[in-house]
Enzyme design. Sequence first.
Site, PDB file in Angstrom:
ATOM      1  N   SER A 280     -24.409   9.390  58.724  1.00 42.77           N
ATOM      2  CA  SER A 280     -24.710  10.948  59.591  1.00 42.77           C
ATOM      3  C   SER A 280     -26.497  10.627  58.336  1.00 42.77           C
ATOM      4  O   SER A 280     -27.349  10.413  59.304  1.00 42.77           O
ATOM      5  CB  SER A 280     -24.307  12.362  59.692  1.00 42.77           C
ATOM      6  OG  SER A 280     -23.237  12.002  60.927  1.00 42.77           O
TER       7      SER A 280
ATOM      8  N   THR B  25     -17.530  17.657  60.249  1.00 43.47           N
ATOM      9  CA  THR B  25     -16.756  16.716  60.396  1.00 43.47           C
ATOM     10  C   THR B  25     -15.692  16.850  60.641  1.00 43.47           C
ATOM     11  O   THR B  25     -15.102  18.044  59.334  1.00 43.47           O
ATOM     12  CB  THR B  25     -16.900  15.084  60.206  1.00 43.47           C
ATOM     13  OG1 THR B  25     -16.460  14.106  60.825  1.00 43.47           O
ATOM     14  CG2 THR B  25     -17.015  14.469  58.633  1.00 43.47           C
TER      15      THR B  25
ATOM     16  N   LYS C  79     -13.811  20.283  62.062  1.00 47.92           N
ATOM     17  CA  LYS C  79     -14.034  21.041  62.971  1.00 47.92           C
ATOM     18  C   LYS C  79     -13.868  22.739  63.313  1.00 47.92           C
ATOM     19  O   LYS C  79     -14.342  23.258  64.638  1.00 47.92           O
ATOM     20  CB  LYS C  79     -13.787  19.766  64.008  1.00 47.92           C
ATOM     21  CG  LYS C  79     -15.498  18.400  63.486  1.00 47.92           C
ATOM     22  CD  LYS C  79     -15.281  17.404  65.131  1.00 47.92           C
ATOM     23  CE  LYS C  79     -15.853  16.657  64.432  1.00 47.92           C
ATOM     24  NZ  LYS C  79     -15.920  15.279  65.419  1.00 47.92           N
TER      25      LYS C  79
END
Length: 297
Positions: free
Chosen positions: A20, A65, A69
Site C-alpha cells: 500500500s 489489513t 479487519k
Amino acid sequence: MDDTIRRACVIGWPIEHSRSPMIHGHWLEEHGIAGEYGKRAVRPEALEDFLLNLPRHGLVGCNVTVPHKEAAFEIIHRANPEGVTALARALGAVNTVWLDERGRVCADNTDVHGFMANFMERAPDWTAPGRHVVIIGAGGAARAVVAGFAREGVARVTIANRTLEKAERMAEELAGIGEAALAAAPLSDLPALLPQADVLVNTTSLGMTGQPPLEVDLSPLPEHAVVADIVYTPLKTALLAQAEQRGLATVDGLGMLLHQAVPGFEKWFGLRPEVTHELRALVEADILKERAGRDGE
Ligand code: ATR
C-alpha cells in the site's frame, strides 16, 4: 510535526510486506500532494486505542489489513455506528478508515469495490444478469467477492469450500445483500459445478508462492467462462495459466489491490486517483524483484 501535511498509513500485524505505501506514494507524487502514507505495525491489544485516537498518532486515516479487519469493524461500529457503511456492516469487516468533518471515526470495506472494479476492467464485455458465479473459499476475501457479485446482480453464487459449514454460514449471513441466490457446496463438488459456472474465482491462498497448489481441472468450464484469482504472487497463477491455455478470459489478483486503494486515497487526500498502466507496472516490477530475490536465496 508539520500540520499542513496529511498523513495516512496501513496498519496490520505484521505489516512489512504491504505494498500500500508504494501505491499511495505513487499517487501522492503523481499529483504533487503534500501528504505521506506509511505503514505501522499495531498489536491486536493496541488496535482500539489506535483507531479511536488517529489524530494523536498524527493521522487523518488508515488502511487496515490482516488480522485486524474484523476487530476494526467492531471497534469503529461501537464508537460511531452511523460512520460505518452499510456494506461494511453486512461484511463485518473494514479496510479503510477516515475522520468525518466533525472528527468522528468512519469506516468502509473497499475490497468489494477493488475486486469488482478490477473484474469489470479486465472483462469489459461481461454482464451480470443470469450469471452463475462459483467461488472457491469462504474466508474474508471470499465474503468481499460474494458481496460484489451479489450486488452486481448475478443470478446465483455458489461458495465451494473445504469446510462446508463455513460456506453455509457465509451463504446465510450474506443472503440479504442482493437478489442473487447464494448456495454452499463442499470443495469436492467443484468438478460437478464447473459445467454450469459462468465465472470461477479463487479466493483462497492456494496457488500463492510458498502455499500448496490449487488442484482443479478446468476442462469442464464452458467456453465463455471467466476465471479470476485473487492471488497475485505469482502474477500468473497456475489456475490462470490453465485458463489461458484453454482460451478462457482471465482476471488476475493485482488489480484488486490497486483498485481497493482508490476510495481511501480520495477520502484522505481529496482527489480520486486512477489505476494506470504505470502504477500497475511499478507494483508488478516490485513483485518480480521480490521473487527474483527469493529464487536467488
Ligand atoms: P482470508 O480471510 O484471507 O480469505 P482465511 O479466512 O484464512 O483467509 O480463508 C482461507 C480460505 O482458504 C478458507 O476458505 C480455507 O478453507 P477452510 O474454510 O476449509 O479452512 C481455504 N483454504 C486454505 N487452505 C486450504 C487447503 N489446503 N485446501 C482447501 N482450502 C484451503
